[in-house]
Design a protein around this motif. Structure first.
Motif, short mmCIF file in Angstrom:
data_model
loop_
_atom_site.label_atom_id
_atom_site.label_comp_id
_atom_site.label_asym_id
_atom_site.label_seq_id
_atom_site.Cartn_x
_atom_site.Cartn_y
_atom_site.Cartn_z
N SER A 54 -59.53 21.96 -3.99
CA SER A 54 -59.65 21.82 -2.57
C SER A 54 -61.15 21.73 -2.37
O SER A 54 -62.09 22.20 -2.81
CB SER A 54 -59.33 22.90 -1.76
OG SER A 54 -58.02 23.23 -1.87
N ASN A 59 -60.17 17.02 1.31
CA ASN A 59 -58.76 17.06 1.44
C ASN A 59 -58.25 18.18 2.22
O ASN A 59 -57.25 18.12 2.31
CB ASN A 59 -58.19 17.19 -0.05
CG ASN A 59 -58.74 18.26 -1.06
OD1 ASN A 59 -59.18 19.27 -0.47
ND2 ASN A 59 -58.76 17.90 -2.44
N CYS A 77 -61.77 11.26 4.10
CA CYS A 77 -60.98 11.99 3.42
C CYS A 77 -59.96 11.40 2.48
O CYS A 77 -59.74 10.17 2.66
CB CYS A 77 -60.51 12.97 4.35
SG CYS A 77 -61.19 13.76 5.58
N GLU A 78 -59.64 12.00 1.77
CA GLU A 78 -58.42 11.57 0.79
C GLU A 78 -56.89 11.40 1.71
O GLU A 78 -56.84 12.04 2.59
CB GLU A 78 -58.15 12.52 -0.26
CG GLU A 78 -59.12 12.62 -1.34
CD GLU A 78 -58.72 13.43 -2.43
OE1 GLU A 78 -57.65 14.10 -2.41
OE2 GLU A 78 -59.38 13.44 -3.47
N THR A 89 -54.63 14.42 3.73
CA THR A 89 -55.48 15.49 3.75
C THR A 89 -55.09 16.47 4.85
O THR A 89 -54.15 15.95 5.84
CB THR A 89 -57.00 15.11 4.40
OG1 THR A 89 -57.61 14.35 3.38
CG2 THR A 89 -57.83 16.15 5.09
#
Length: 585
Positions: free
Chosen positions: A321, A391, A419-420, A423
């Motif tokens: 994380s 994430n 962000c990925e 997320t």
């Protein structure tokens, strides 16, 4: 009739008119008309003179008389269409302008007026159909392209709007208005760099163009370059000092750099020009009230809130994380994420002084190596600032009405730009509910009028008008006049599309009244869904609830009775909820 003498009189009248000597112009036009009462040309010219003198009805009479003699007189038709539009007689305006368009179908100015009226009536497709022939006309009709782009936006076709503006710029690469409009669309889509490029080009090509300087200054101010933005905004003030809007933007930008004295001066200048603008009065009130932020310590003392966040963070954090804490404040949520095993934590805090305190807290608790603190808004960050990408988002940027601390635009930017994919957001969603409220004592100061028989309305300047207040209902005399009803659902992981400035979404709700007492407004609150099982509510009754509840007071109490229905319009944007037009049905 001596036509040479008539023409001489008309020419003399026009010469006086061009010099601004309207009195002598009227004398010669009237003499010419006396010599030839059926002169359409003189009647048309006289109508324009009357309009310049502010005599709209005489202008209308003159042009209508010209049309009685020549029903296809272009100038009289177009002028009547214009003046009817100005007095908002749109039906007759349309009649005159459509006749004018048949006489001169090549006139894009007439077509544009017709399209504007069609747009006013919501007939967007018809408006587009009117404009379409002018897009291929010679000479180039820039305004037709610009209006077509606006129509595409009104019909939620931003791609079509961009296409029109891009085509226009190919034909006229120096058209500043097209650059500004295209930049506005790109900014709404989150393409800040492209928007910045177009605004910069506009200001470079037209260094004394008011709108180009204003928009570039505003953009820079809102995107972390306030000092540079002030340069362009000050230039715009020099170009057009009487525009109230530029002083608002100047105040906004001074506020970005913490220069609150100049912020207040700018807002007051705007209000001296436009004293009725609600938004500016609200901005001024907010700045004047921000010197005493009362909620930081109460928030930290809300242990149920703290525990709910930590439980959700502990469940969500895995070894891989990477967390992003938006609006970290004291640094508490960032440190929770670090404590429970996040490999990396980013924390954002725009306030210089609060960020300094957070940095101290993070160091004292031993997380300086794991937590990277940015003294900035999260919306000022780019993906290049964050490696690895987050994430998980953790944030508690909610006010009593849920949206007022800019949670929605902050989450949207982070999910789309930082962000990925996939997320998680903590909290993942929220639900806003409310009840009709009877609160006679609190309503007496919303707005402030008479208290104990004395007129205290001068004190109303310290209240932000037409905006909900934060109130812990357990602290005031109140009763509810309805059962609980839903107002809004918000999915923070799948947010609604961004709205353009000055746009909102709205819908009507109908609520059954359950009491005969006067209804003074709506109290509302929210439930945060941290995940699928952990919830936290700001509803009345929870002890140490630091949010309290939001209360939106009506301008006048509603006197209903049990069993009746109250219809009210719910409005919301990314940053606020408000109610309009309460009425019993």
């Amino acid at each position: 009739m001596d036509t040479t003498h008539k023409e001489s009189l008309v020419e003399k009248a026009k010469a006086y008119q061009q010099k601004g000597d309207l009195a002598n112009a009227e004398i010669f036009f009237s003499e010419a008309l006396s010599n030839d009462p059926n002169s359409v040309e003189t009647l048309s010219n006289l109508g324009m003179l009357y309009l310049m003198k502010g005599n709209a009805q005489q202008a209308i009479d003159s042009w209508q008389k010209a049309l009685s003699l020549d029903p296809e007189n272009l100038e009289s038709l177009s002028n009547l269409g214009f003046i009817c539009t100005q007095i908002q007689d749109f039906q007759n305006a349309l009649i005159y302008l459509e006749k004018a368009s048949k006489v001169a179908p090549e006139r894009d100015d007439i077509g544009l007026q017709i399209a504007q009226i069609k747009t006013h009536f919501g007939q967007y497709d018809e408006a587009k159909g009117i404009l379409k022939p002018f897009l291929d006309s010679e000479p180039l009709s820039q305004n037709s392209y610009l209006m077509m782009a606006q129509l595409e936006l009104l019909t939620n076709n931003s791609a079509g709007a961009k296409s029109n503006l891009e085509q226009l710029l190919k034909k006229d690469p120096n058209l500043v208005e097209a650059m500004i409009n295209l930049a506005s669309i790109l900014e709404t889509e989150g393409k800040a760099e492209d928007a910045h490029n177009y605004l910069t080009q506009a200001a470079q090509k037209a260094p004394f163009h008011f709108q180009a300087n204003l928009e570039l200054g505003r953009f820079l101010g809102q995107n972390g370059q306030a000092e540079e933005g002030l340069t362009y905004l000050k230039k715009a003030v020099q170009i057009q000092p009487g525009d109230w809007g530029i002083h608002v933007h100047l105040g906004n930008t001074y506020q970005e750099i913490g220069d609150f004295d100049n912020t207040i001066k700018s807002y007051k200048k705007a209000l001296s020009i436009n004293p009725d603008d609600l938004g500016t009065r609200q901005n001024l009130s907010r700045v004047m009230s921000r010197f005493v932020p009362p909620w930081h310590l109460r928030m930290l003392a809300d242990h149920e809130r703290n525990d709910a966040f930590e439980q959700a963070i502990e469940k969500a954090i895995k070894a891989e994380s990477v967390a992003l804490d938006i609006g970290t404040g004291s640094g508490l949520l960032a440190m929770m994420a670090a404590k429970h095993g996040a490999q990396k934590v980013y924390a954002c805090e725009q306030s210089k002084y609060i960020a300094e305190a957070a940095k101290e807290n993070i160091g004292k608790n031993g997380y300086a190596e794991k937590i990277q603190l940015f003294q900035a808004k999260s919306t000022q960050l780019t993906a290049e600032n964050l490696n690895p990408k987050p994430n998980i988002i953790v944030a508690e940027i909610f006010d009593s009405g849920l949206l007022g601390e800019h949670a929605v635009p902050s989450f949207r930017h982070a999910l789309e730009s930082l962000c990925e994919e996939g997320t998680k957001v903590i909290p993942k969603a929220a639900e806003v509910k409310g009840k009709l409220l009877h609160a006679p004592k609190s309503s007496s100061v919303n707005p402030i009028t008479k208290i104990s028989g004395f007129d205290l309305s001068g004190f109303d300047q310290f209240r932000v008008p037409e905006e909900y207040i934060t109130q812990n209902l357990s602290e005031i005399t109140h009763e509810f006049c309805s059962d609980e009803f839903k107002i809004l659902d918000v999915d923070f992981e799948k947010l609604w599309p961004a709205m353009a400035p000055n746009q909102c979404r709205r819908f009507d709700i109908s609520v059954e009244v359950t009491d005969n007492k006067p209804i003074h407004g709506i109290a509302f609150w929210f439930t945060l869904f941290m995940d699928d099982s952990i919830m936290l509510s700001s509803a009345p009754g929870r002890k140490d609830n630091h949010w309290g509840q939001a209360v939106s007071f009506f301008n006048q109490p509603i006197i209903g009775s049990s069993g009746q229905k109250l219809k009210v319009t719910v409005n919301y944007t990314d940053t606020k909820i408000w109610f309009e037009d309460p009425q019993l049905v």
